[in-house]
Design an enzyme around this catalytic site. Structure first.
Site: not given
Ligand code: G3P
Length: 217
Positions: A56, A82-84
């Site tokens: 996400a 967590i996608k950054v």
């Protein structure tokens, strides 16, 4: 090699999960837009279907706000990853989150040096975009080979997650190089099952079986 599906379409995710071949899911803001669903709701629903990592993506560009968004996203389920983006603020966020035991997928990687930085920041996954690399006149699979070499040289744990996969040859090449994961749209994963000789063989066997006049059940 692990198979992730790159979609926020819950029906497609359920369909592929039923094959037992699905190891995770990746989403991005464009896929959320395409789904027409509320971001947090759809991520929660996907996490209920798939046990593996569900990426996400944060949408802030600064570290402080990325951390606040990540705090909301990580509360959804333990398998949220967590996608950054691969920026200075993205990697600061990556380091802070992975130090805290949270899975992080660093996205929008287009060079082996960027992948080296992500690994040094403790990324769980690095997402090099092979299709977009090819579209712009670069060799997407060469990028995967270079990242594999560098990660192996230094025994980095970061998993190479081949993204922007457009066709079955990208999947085949990823497996030959030894990428850890590939993420592809549902249609590309379904295309992996197909071979014209399989179809022809089934037709031949069915036709000869009918001629025997027998039935198994
Ligand atoms: O989710 C990231 C990536 O897989 C996007 O693919 O086809 O939009 O370049 P594509």
């Amino acid at each position: 090699m692990k198979f992730f599906v790159d979609t926020a379409d819950i029906a497609e995710i359920r369909d592929l999960a039923a094959t037992g071949l699905l190891d995770g899911v990746t989403t991005n803001p464009s896929l959320i837009h395409k789904s027409g669903r509320k971001f947090l709701e759809v991520i929660e629903e996907i996490c209920g279907v798939v046990d593996g990592p569900v990426s996400a993506e944060v949408v802030a560009l600064d570290h402080e706000t990325m951390m606040k968004e990540a705090a909301v996203l990580r509360k959804i389920a333990p398998n949220v990853c967590i996608k950054v983006p691969l920026t200075i603020d993205g990697l600061k966020t990556c380091k802070a989150l992975t130090d805290d035991g949270v899975m992080v997928n660093v996205t929008l990687c287009f060079s082996a040096n960027q992948a080296l930085l992500a690994a040094k920041a403790g990324a769980s996954f690095i997402s090099p975009f092979v299709g977009r690399h090819d579209d712009n006149g670069f060799d997407g699979m060469q990028l995967i080979e270079d990242i594999r070499l560098i990660y192996d040289n230094y025994a980095f744990d970061t998993e190479i997650l081949v993204a922007s996969v457009r066709h079955p040859i990208h999947v085949l090449d990823s497996a030959k190089i030894g990428a850890d994961v590939m993420t592809a749209p549902p249609a590309v994963i379904k295309a992996l099952f197909n071979h014209v000789l399989t179809d022809k063989g089934i037709a031949g066997f069915m036709s000869d079986w009918a001629k025997t006049g027998q039935s198994i059940l």
